[in-house]
Design a protein around this motif. Structure first.
Motif, mmCIF file in Angstrom:
data_model
loop_
_atom_site.group_PDB
_atom_site.id
_atom_site.type_symbol
_atom_site.label_atom_id
_atom_site.label_comp_id
_atom_site.label_asym_id
_atom_site.label_seq_id
_atom_site.Cartn_x
_atom_site.Cartn_y
_atom_site.Cartn_z
ATOM 1 N N LEU A 21 0.830 -1.198 0.000
ATOM 2 C CA LEU A 21 0.000 0.000 0.000
ATOM 3 C C LEU A 21 0.866 1.251 0.000
ATOM 4 C CD1 LEU A 21 -2.827 1.167 0.082
ATOM 5 C CD2 LEU A 21 -2.747 1.020 2.562
ATOM 6 N N ALA A 22 1.922 1.255 0.774
ATOM 7 C CA ALA A 22 2.820 2.403 0.820
ATOM 8 C C ALA A 22 3.477 2.617 -0.535
ATOM 9 C CB ALA A 22 3.879 2.197 1.898
ATOM 10 N N GLU A 23 3.828 1.552 -1.248
ATOM 11 C CA GLU A 23 4.411 1.666 -2.577
ATOM 12 C C GLU A 23 3.425 2.284 -3.541
ATOM 13 O OE1 GLU A 23 6.209 -1.618 -4.761
ATOM 14 O OE2 GLU A 23 7.226 -2.132 -2.894
ATOM 15 N N ASP A 24 2.140 1.907 -3.461
ATOM 16 C CA ASP A 24 1.109 2.446 -4.344
ATOM 17 C C ASP A 24 0.905 3.932 -4.130
ATOM 18 O OD1 ASP A 24 0.644 0.056 -5.574
ATOM 19 O OD2 ASP A 24 -1.179 -0.412 -4.447
ATOM 20 N N GLN A 25 1.111 4.412 -2.909
ATOM 21 C CA GLN A 25 0.858 5.810 -2.597
ATOM 22 C C GLN A 25 2.072 6.697 -2.837
ATOM 23 O OE1 GLN A 25 -0.592 5.585 1.412
ATOM 24 N NE2 GLN A 25 -2.650 5.068 0.757
ATOM 25 N N ALA A 26 3.174 6.131 -3.271
ATOM 26 C CA ALA A 26 4.380 6.910 -3.530
ATOM 27 C C ALA A 26 4.167 7.827 -4.721
ATOM 28 C CB ALA A 26 5.547 5.961 -3.790
ATOM 29 N N GLY A 27 5.011 8.858 -4.836
ATOM 30 C CA GLY A 27 4.913 9.782 -5.956
ATOM 31 C C GLY A 27 5.377 9.117 -7.233
ATOM 32 N N THR A 30 1.486 9.947 -11.171
ATOM 33 C CA THR A 30 0.062 9.868 -11.429
ATOM 34 C C THR A 30 -0.652 10.999 -10.709
ATOM 35 O OG1 THR A 30 -0.335 8.436 -9.535
ATOM 36 C CG2 THR A 30 0.172 7.353 -11.624
ATOM 37 N N ALA A 31 -1.953 11.041 -10.862
ATOM 38 C CA ALA A 31 -2.746 12.098 -10.233
ATOM 39 C C ALA A 31 -2.593 12.087 -8.720
ATOM 40 C CB ALA A 31 -4.215 11.948 -10.613
ATOM 41 N N ARG A 32 -2.310 10.918 -8.152
ATOM 42 C CA ARG A 32 -2.171 10.864 -6.700
ATOM 43 C C ARG A 32 -0.991 11.683 -6.213
ATOM 44 N NH1 ARG A 32 -2.816 5.101 -7.702
ATOM 45 N NH2 ARG A 32 -0.585 5.119 -7.748
ATOM 46 N N SER A 33 0.053 11.827 -7.055
ATOM 47 C CA SER A 33 1.243 12.532 -6.619
ATOM 48 C C SER A 33 1.136 14.042 -6.849
ATOM 49 C CB SER A 33 2.484 11.987 -7.333
ATOM 50 O OG SER A 33 2.421 12.281 -8.699
ATOM 51 N N LYS A 34 0.062 14.511 -7.438
ATOM 52 C CA LYS A 34 -0.120 15.939 -7.651
ATOM 53 C C LYS A 34 -0.683 16.577 -6.387
ATOM 54 C CE LYS A 34 -0.688 15.508 -12.536
ATOM 55 N NZ LYS A 34 -1.625 15.122 -13.534
ATOM 56 N N VAL A 35 -0.061 17.675 -5.999
ATOM 57 C CA VAL A 35 -0.524 18.398 -4.829
ATOM 58 C C VAL A 35 -1.715 19.264 -5.184
ATOM 59 C CG1 VAL A 35 0.125 20.150 -3.148
ATOM 60 C CG2 VAL A 35 1.748 18.378 -3.754
ATOM 61 N N LYS A 36 -1.640 19.899 -6.356
ATOM 62 C CA LYS A 36 -2.680 20.830 -6.778
ATOM 63 C C LYS A 36 -3.107 20.478 -8.201
ATOM 64 C CE LYS A 36 -3.387 25.768 -7.321
ATOM 65 N NZ LYS A 36 -2.710 27.059 -7.380
ATOM 66 N N PHE A 103 -6.284 27.995 -18.043
ATOM 67 C CA PHE A 103 -6.046 27.222 -16.829
ATOM 68 C C PHE A 103 -4.779 27.634 -16.105
ATOM 69 C CE2 PHE A 103 -8.344 24.292 -19.642
ATOM 70 C CZ PHE A 103 -9.365 23.891 -18.808
ATOM 71 N N GLU A 104 -4.757 27.310 -14.825
ATOM 72 C CA GLU A 104 -3.522 27.255 -14.042
ATOM 73 C C GLU A 104 -3.103 25.801 -14.104
ATOM 74 O OE1 GLU A 104 -3.521 28.301 -9.897
ATOM 75 O OE2 GLU A 104 -4.021 30.371 -10.376
ATOM 76 N N PRO A 105 -1.832 25.519 -14.397
ATOM 77 C CA PRO A 105 -1.432 24.109 -14.511
ATOM 78 C C PRO A 105 -1.464 23.385 -13.171
ATOM 79 C CG PRO A 105 0.476 25.538 -14.651
ATOM 80 C CD PRO A 105 -0.725 26.436 -14.627
ATOM 81 N N ALA A 106 -1.477 22.067 -13.250
ATOM 82 C CA ALA A 106 -1.370 21.243 -12.046
ATOM 83 C C ALA A 106 0.047 21.378 -11.501
ATOM 84 C CB ALA A 106 -1.666 19.782 -12.391
ATOM 85 N N LEU A 107 0.201 21.171 -10.197
ATOM 86 C CA LEU A 107 1.515 21.235 -9.564
ATOM 87 C C LEU A 107 1.830 19.905 -8.908
ATOM 88 C CD1 LEU A 107 1.237 24.724 -7.816
ATOM 89 C CD2 LEU A 107 2.234 24.215 -10.055
ATOM 90 N N ASP A 108 3.099 19.500 -8.988
ATOM 91 C CA ASP A 108 3.499 18.257 -8.324
ATOM 92 C C ASP A 108 3.890 18.548 -6.880
ATOM 93 O OD1 ASP A 108 6.027 19.367 -8.429
ATOM 94 O OD2 ASP A 108 6.821 17.926 -9.868
ATOM 95 N N THR A 109 4.406 17.545 -6.189
ATOM 96 C CA THR A 109 4.728 17.689 -4.764
ATOM 97 C C THR A 109 5.821 18.716 -4.505
ATOM 98 O OG1 THR A 109 6.227 15.810 -4.947
ATOM 99 C CG2 THR A 109 4.001 15.355 -4.142
ATOM 100 N N SER A 110 6.664 18.986 -5.499
ATOM 101 C CA SER A 110 7.727 19.982 -5.314
ATOM 102 C C SER A 110 7.285 21.373 -5.775
ATOM 103 C CB SER A 110 8.989 19.551 -6.072
ATOM 104 O OG SER A 110 8.737 19.515 -7.459
ATOM 105 N N GLY A 111 6.027 21.510 -6.202
ATOM 106 C CA GLY A 111 5.497 22.799 -6.628
ATOM 107 C C GLY A 111 5.789 23.144 -8.078
#
Length: 131
Positions: A21-27, A30-36, A103-111
């Motif tokens: 489960l932890a591996e699946d939630q890693a960045g 995919t959309a899960r790794s996008k902050v915004k 649009f404003e683009p999507a942002l990843d975990t590092s912004g």
């Protein structure tokens, strides 16, 4: 002996499940790794969308769509949720949608800006009321 093997298999799956489960939630990009996610700034094509739909004789109450948005916030591709039989109609409606969305683009975990997508729904009655 059979119970011991079954118990061992159950214990093994309980121990390994949290790691998987932890591996699946890693960045992983995919959309899960996008902050915004992608954010709509404006759609200024209601009048043109109505004109194009009338000219093409679209008789639906609403049109759903998905737009692909690049890292600069520019729509790059369009797909209608329920496609029309004639590809020409799909293409012309998508041209209007791509041209008139900002649009404003999507942002990843590092912004940093990344590609994303936007799902929308246009209701003809609401568009006519605003016009």
């Amino acid at each position: 002996m059979k119970n011991v093997l079954t118990s061992a298999a159950v214990l093994f799956s309980l121990v390994c499940a949290p790691a998987a489960l932890a591996e699946d939630q890693a960045g992983d990009g995919t959309a899960r790794s996008k902050v915004k996610p992608v954010r709509l700034i404006a759609f200024d094509g209601a009048r043109e969308f109505l004109k194009t739909s009338t000219r093409l004789r679209v008789w639906r109450g609403e049109v759903g769509y998905t737009l692909a948005v690049d890292a600069a916030g520019t729509p790059t591709d369009c797909e209608l949720t329920e496609r029309f039989r004639m590809n020409y109609v799909n293409d012309k409606l998508c041209e209007v949608l791509i041209k008139h969305h900002t649009f404003e683009p999507a942002l990843d975990t590092s912004g940093m800006p990344v590609e994303g997508s936007y799902e929308g729904l246009l209701n003809y009655q609401e568009l006519r009321e605003r016009d």
